[in-house]
Design an enzyme around this catalytic site. Structure first.
Site, mmCIF file in Angstrom:
data_model
loop_
_atom_site.group_PDB
_atom_site.id
_atom_site.type_symbol
_atom_site.label_atom_id
_atom_site.label_comp_id
_atom_site.label_asym_id
_atom_site.label_seq_id
_atom_site.Cartn_x
_atom_site.Cartn_y
_atom_site.Cartn_z
ATOM 1 N N ARG A 8 0.852 -1.186 0.000
ATOM 2 C CA ARG A 8 0.000 0.000 0.000
ATOM 3 C C ARG A 8 0.887 1.235 0.000
ATOM 4 O O ARG A 8 1.994 1.207 0.568
ATOM 5 C CB ARG A 8 -0.889 0.019 1.261
ATOM 6 C CG ARG A 8 -2.025 -0.983 1.265
ATOM 7 C CD ARG A 8 -3.121 -0.655 0.256
ATOM 8 N NE ARG A 8 -4.219 -1.602 0.294
ATOM 9 C CZ ARG A 8 -4.379 -2.611 -0.571
ATOM 10 N NH1 ARG A 8 -3.497 -2.816 -1.527
ATOM 11 N NH2 ARG A 8 -5.432 -3.402 -0.467
ATOM 12 N N HIS A 44 -1.945 0.566 -9.665
ATOM 13 C CA HIS A 44 -2.592 -0.366 -8.735
ATOM 14 C C HIS A 44 -3.218 -1.550 -9.488
ATOM 15 O O HIS A 44 -4.410 -1.861 -9.326
ATOM 16 C CB HIS A 44 -3.648 0.342 -7.872
ATOM 17 C CG HIS A 44 -3.931 -0.401 -6.589
ATOM 18 N ND1 HIS A 44 -4.213 0.228 -5.388
ATOM 19 C CD2 HIS A 44 -3.957 -1.733 -6.308
ATOM 20 C CE1 HIS A 44 -4.411 -0.682 -4.446
ATOM 21 N NE2 HIS A 44 -4.266 -1.876 -4.988
#
Lengths: 310, 310
Positions: free
Chosen positions: B225, B273
């Protein structure tokens, strides 16, 4: 007098070869020093000898190929008649080839070049991805290198098809062979990986007819030899969009000439014949074992047949 | 009345989810249609719900995370108190992550970006290559995804080190854990792969102090993340050359803001992502199995602890 092996390599790996042979009591001789050792040099480990190079070694008994193929030893005055030629067997070379092929198959499958273009344009654009099991990698040539690549690709989930001249069986690989199996093999190959040896029979095998049999949007990886490909036909298939991309490591002429259209083609990725490089530490044991067999009067292993070309 | 599951996803995968659940007799509901099904929606499968989104579903019994992490469910008014949250378990997600991590580790190990620069410059420049066994990939986070990446990298010959909060054992992986094991782990990691969950404890773990412990010329891959990284510290390590490259898939703010220095940094590769995306076909069986357990009054599996953050 120790056994001597003279080395002509494309890379400056002499110290590593010297160490690897010294452990077995074999003295490595630099190519440029060969004239000082003509009587003692029984073995030659070579990449692309020039005509006459090997004939000038009067005590030579075995020629070992540094490269994975022996095509660089086929031609007039390259290998004196009657000398045995031994192919390279190197787990390190195989591992390097697996890395290169995995990298490029994933790169095509995951459209990494599109994401690189997005980055250059400052564009954030996620795309849906498909599982590897929906993508078929087709491996042409199921020898030492092709077999290892096929197993590695199947191991991370790709569907794998394989093609070879003679029938082969490989676990997890849909195997095809011969002229009759070629069309069916090509029609499944969304990424085609060419790892064939270069022979009279395979020269130009990647041409208009075979490229047309690949599915629309297919990709092509050449890690075999340049002359397996008809360059103009590959460029036409890339220009038309029938092929989405090509990763080329080998070429008709190396270094690739500066004006060759491959250099600037937006669908072509070039590497300078480095898909895999022979590693002295992992390659020498096979050479040493063959020298020992020869000295004991036993049969050599992995002999190449220069008439067949592999 | 059939069981109903409402789906809020970052991708247009609804038809695939619908098919996967239909086979089990569960009706998938589009997020925008939820108000027509408020009484029947017992399950929600979500990515980044807005505050109040889930509280507005009066019959909700279980929240399933679409993403591999549950950090997107931690915050005020995101998950009503007392509702169980189930983590994603998806062999397809794991396989996609393995592809992405293998690709980038090989890319750094084999200096593919240098060869791309050579191609742009029309430069033929082979480089000696080193075996994967001389390159250590360090995996931070040895859960479902990190463990699979570690095994795959070891399988093609890389040396692999692993770090986790609590002690773990993984075959072929040098395992380190906790605060005490971090420095030794980092000092070995020539390519560091961050796959940690984002928690209060891991936020900012990749910072000046930890980056300084990596060997000179190390590379960094973030597929965990964004907030695991202190961006300014990473940029400084790249600018100084202490880090040779970074492949970043996740960011503090997504989409990555147009003026962020990562976009144009010559040592940074950006993907939006997409390192891996949940695959409905392979993810649904785990969700369906948990729904069946719930209906039978049994304990759910893979429950997340939102207080811990994973």
């Amino acid at each position: 007098m120790r056994d001597q092996i003279v080395i002509k390599s494309g890379y400056d790996q002499f110290p590593a070869w010297e160490r690897a042979f010294a452990d077995a009591g074999i003295q490595a001789i630099r190519w440029e020093d060969r004239d000082d050792h003509l009587d003692a040099i029984r073995y030659a480990l070579v990449w692309k000898p020039a005509p006459g190079d090997l004939a000038a070694l009067p005590s030579l008994e075995i020629v070992f190929s540094i490269g994975a193929g022996v095509d660089h030893l086929v031609g007039d005055d390259l290998v004196p008649a009657g000398l045995p030629v031994v192919r390279n067997v190197d787990p390190g070379l195989t591992a390097g080839m697996v890395e290169h092929v995995l990298y490029h198959v994933i790169r095509f499958h995951r459209r990494m070049a599109d994401y690189e273009a997005d980055q250059r344009a400052g564009r954030w654009k996620p795309r849906l991805q498909t599982p590897a099991s929906s993508h078929t990698a087709g491996i042409m040539g199921l020898g030492e290198l092709g077999g290892a690549c096929a197993r590695a690709l199947a191991g991370i989930g790709f569907r794998v098809a394989g093609w070879s001249r003679r029938p082969r069986v490989a676990e997890g690989v849909d195997c095809f062979h011969g002229r009759d199996g070629l069309a069916e093999f090509l029609s499944r190959s969304e990424t085609l990986v060419c790892l064939l040896p270069l022979t009279a029979e395979t020269c130009g095998v990647i041409c208009r007819e075979t490229l047309a049999l690949l599915p629309a949007g297919a990709c092509f990886i050449n890690v075999g030899r340049g002359p397996l490909v008809v360059d103009g036909d590959l460029l036409a298939a890339l220009d038309s969009g029938h092929l989405r991309g090509a990763a080329l490591d080998v070429f008709h002429r190396e270094p690739l000439p500066p004006d060759h259209p491959y250099w600037r083609h937006p669908r072509v990725t070039i590497t300078p014949h480095v898909a895999s490089i022979t590693q002295p530490a992992t390659s020498a044991p096979h050479i040493i074992a063959n020298i020992r067999r020869h000295q004991a009067g036993e049969q050599l292993t992995h002999l190449a047949d220069l008439a067949l070309g592999y």
